[in-house]
Design an enzyme around this catalytic site. Structure first.
Site, PDB file in Angstrom:
ATOM      1  N   CYS A  37      55.392  37.203  56.234  1.00 13.43           N
ATOM      2  CA  CYS A  37      55.845  35.991  55.538  1.00 13.43           C
ATOM      3  C   CYS A  37      56.929  35.342  56.398  1.00 13.43           C
ATOM      4  O   CYS A  37      57.523  36.009  57.230  1.00 13.43           O
ATOM      5  CB  CYS A  37      56.475  36.334  54.199  1.00 13.43           C
ATOM      6  SG  CYS A  37      55.414  37.322  53.181  1.00 13.43           S
ATOM      7  N   HIS A  46      44.711  52.223  60.033  1.00 15.23           N
ATOM      8  CA  HIS A  46      43.873  53.410  59.823  1.00 15.23           C
ATOM      9  C   HIS A  46      43.113  53.614  61.127  1.00 15.23           C
ATOM     10  O   HIS A  46      42.547  52.653  61.652  1.00 15.23           O
ATOM     11  CB  HIS A  46      42.869  53.205  58.685  1.00 15.23           C
ATOM     12  CG  HIS A  46      43.533  52.844  57.411  1.00 15.23           C
ATOM     13  ND1 HIS A  46      44.132  53.777  56.594  1.00 15.23           N
ATOM     14  CD2 HIS A  46      43.732  51.647  56.828  1.00 15.23           C
ATOM     15  CE1 HIS A  46      44.662  53.164  55.555  1.00 15.23           C
ATOM     16  NE2 HIS A  46      44.437  51.876  55.670  1.00 15.23           N
ATOM     17  N   SER A  80      46.783  57.440  59.325  1.00 17.41           N
ATOM     18  CA  SER A  80      46.964  56.272  58.457  1.00 17.41           C
ATOM     19  C   SER A  80      48.453  56.046  58.292  1.00 17.41           C
ATOM     20  O   SER A  80      49.212  57.010  58.193  1.00 17.41           O
ATOM     21  CB  SER A  80      46.376  56.500  57.061  1.00 17.41           C
ATOM     22  OG  SER A  80      44.990  56.544  57.146  1.00 17.41           O
ATOM     23  N   GLU A 121      59.718  41.263  56.088  1.00 21.62           N
ATOM     24  CA  GLU A 121      58.793  40.124  56.099  1.00 21.62           C
ATOM     25  C   GLU A 121      57.416  40.503  55.569  1.00 21.62           C
ATOM     26  O   GLU A 121      56.484  39.735  55.667  1.00 21.62           O
ATOM     27  CB  GLU A 121      58.657  39.598  57.539  1.00 21.62           C
ATOM     28  CG  GLU A 121      59.933  39.064  58.163  1.00 21.62           C
ATOM     29  CD  GLU A 121      60.898  40.174  58.655  1.00 21.62           C
ATOM     30  OE1 GLU A 121      60.541  41.373  58.595  1.00 21.62           O
ATOM     31  OE2 GLU A 121      62.015  39.826  59.084  1.00 21.62           O
ATOM     32  N   SER A 122      57.203  41.721  55.060  1.00 23.58           N
ATOM     33  CA  SER A 122      55.973  42.210  54.417  1.00 23.58           C
ATOM     34  C   SER A 122      55.549  43.567  54.980  1.00 23.58           C
ATOM     35  O   SER A 122      56.305  44.524  54.867  1.00 23.58           O
ATOM     36  CB  SER A 122      54.844  41.200  54.465  1.00 23.58           C
ATOM     37  OG  SER A 122      54.002  41.475  53.375  1.00 23.58           O
TER      38      SER A 122
END
Ligand code: SPD
Length: 427
Positions: free
Chosen positions: A84, A69, A56, A63-64
């Site tokens: 974004c 997983h 994970s 930008e985010s």
């Protein structure tokens, strides 16, 4: 279509290469690569491997974020690409599809934060953004990659650099040398920590010196396992010893440690050492009777190639190969991590050597789950390690060899057992 703050692509990658899906290092590299390929600025990455399977992780980008997983047993990865601004997350998607060898996929794209549904607060964040960007160095993002040694209920995680120095699937196990941030380079076998540069002395001093000082006149030693070399390094510090035979089943372990852990694999060329790459279980089954003064079993945990090192027949053969007055010492697992293996091994030793002749010594290893570990003894004679009298000799040896864990007090104290351990040892 109305304007949105972000774009979220929820991806299912199927039919992926299971080995890649279980490899935290390559997944971290690919996820960071996917972000960079799409022109994102990487701030931080955090990735964990879960033994036996699964990874994970998250890559935080200016930008985010990108998150993953994996389920290696299904060749499956669930991936979130949240972006974004102008970044085109489909570039990341194409890159990952290629890296993971995905045979099938599905993707659901969703706009996040529709501006016509939101009310904008009245404050200016432009200056904050400019200030924040001054602190970002895209070449120096923080990596947060974790190696986790665990069972279903407990774990020990070590943060590591993400660099892999050695990674070979031998006929017996996966042999890796990784670099942990806190403890330096480490040997892992099948997702379990075996030893690290900075705490190996706890284990190797304690597996070697208590039995050798208890015996007092050791000439002939057999080490079964111990492929990293730390145990024979310690044993060979005793000048009276004439011969040490070491039988390690996996030549890849020796090779990896010689190259990348030279401070541990320091004595493989010693003239008193007879080093054999062979099956220790078969070796002891055919060994001479009444032959060794001390037998040391420096094996891995009771899964995979080391399983047979916990059997009645193996320890019966060790008993027979010991001289009268000889001592067996074995890696004894943890009374807090694998209670069952710990107590079963002791019951086996009590059965073979006698109830009073199977003492346990406890010591600390910061890099093993729970930190509390044991060595278990089989005494083929009446000398008990608790009753050593050569304390001055021990401390002179400690001083001369600059030992970092073992000393005369630790020798005696390590054989004291907490009450919960006494309970586990009762038959
Ligand atoms: N879970 C770790 C069990 C210890 C196995 N042996 C370590 C080898 C060090 N020489």
């Amino acid at each position: 279509m109305s304007h949105a703050l972000g774009n979220h692509i929820l991806v299912e990658f199927m039919g992926c290469d299971p080995n890649i899906m279980n490899d935290v290092t390559s997944i971290e590299r690919d996820m960071v690569g996917a972000a960079q390929k799409a022109g994102a600025t990487v701030i931080n990455s955090t990735f964990h491997h879960f033994s036996p399977f699964g990874v994970s992780g998250v890559v935080v980008i200016q930008e985010s974020h990108l998150a993953i997983h994996t389920w290696p047993e299904y060749g499956y990865a669930a991936v979130d690409l949240f972006t974004c601004g102008e970044m085109n997350a489909w570039i990341s998607f194409d890159f990952l599809k290629e890296c993971f060898g995905a045979k099938n996929y599905s993707a659901l794209e969703m706009k996040r934060g529709s501006v016509n549904l939101l009310t904008r607060n009245d404050f200016d964040i432009t200056s904050m953004r400019t200030k924040a960007s001054e602190h970002i160095n895209p070449e120096m993002y923080t990596r947060n990659v974790w190696f986790t040694d665990k069972d279903e209920n407990q774990a020990l995680s070590l943060r590591y650099t993400g660099d892999v120095f050695y990674d070979v699937q031998s006929p017996f196990q996966r042999v890796r040398i990784l670099e942990s941030q806190k403890y330096g380079k480490m040997l892992t076998l099948d997702d379990m920590v075996m030893t690290t540069e900075k705490d190996e002395f706890h284990y190797h001093e304690m597996i070697s010196h208590p039995s050798l000082f208890t015996h007092g006149n050791v000439k002939n030693v057999l080490v079964i396992g111990g492929g990293d070399g730390g145990t024979v390094r310690e044993v060979l510090r005793h000048p009276g010893i004439e011969k040490v035979t070491m039988v390690e089943i996996d030549g890849e372990v020796i090779k990896a440690c010689k190259e990348f852990l030279p401070s541990i694999a320091a004595s493989f060329d010693h003239p008193k050492l007879d080093l054999r790459v062979d099956d220790g279980i078969a070796y002891i089954a055919n060994a001479n009777k009444d032959f060794y003064d001390v037998i040391i079993v420096d094996g891995s945990d009771p899964v995979g190639p080391a399983e047979g090192l916990f059997s009645v027949s193996f320890y019966t053969n060790c008993y027979n190969a010991l001289k009268e007055g000889g001592i067996l010492v074995a890696q004894g697992e943890s009374p807090k991590f694998n209670e069952k293996a710990f107590s079963e091994l002791n019951h086996t030793l009590q059965e073979i050597f006698g109830k009073e002749n199977a003492p346990v010594s406890l010591f600390f290893v910061p890099t093993y789950p729970t930190g509390m570990w044991s060595f278990q003894y089989g005494l083929k004679g009446s000398k008990h390690p608790k009753s050593v009298t050569n304390l001055e000799e021990i401390n002179a040896f400690v001083e001369e060899n600059k030992l970092k864990y073992y000393n005369a007090e630790i020798h005696v104290g390590s054989f004291a057992t907490p009450n919960f351990v006494k309970e586990l040892l009762k038959k």
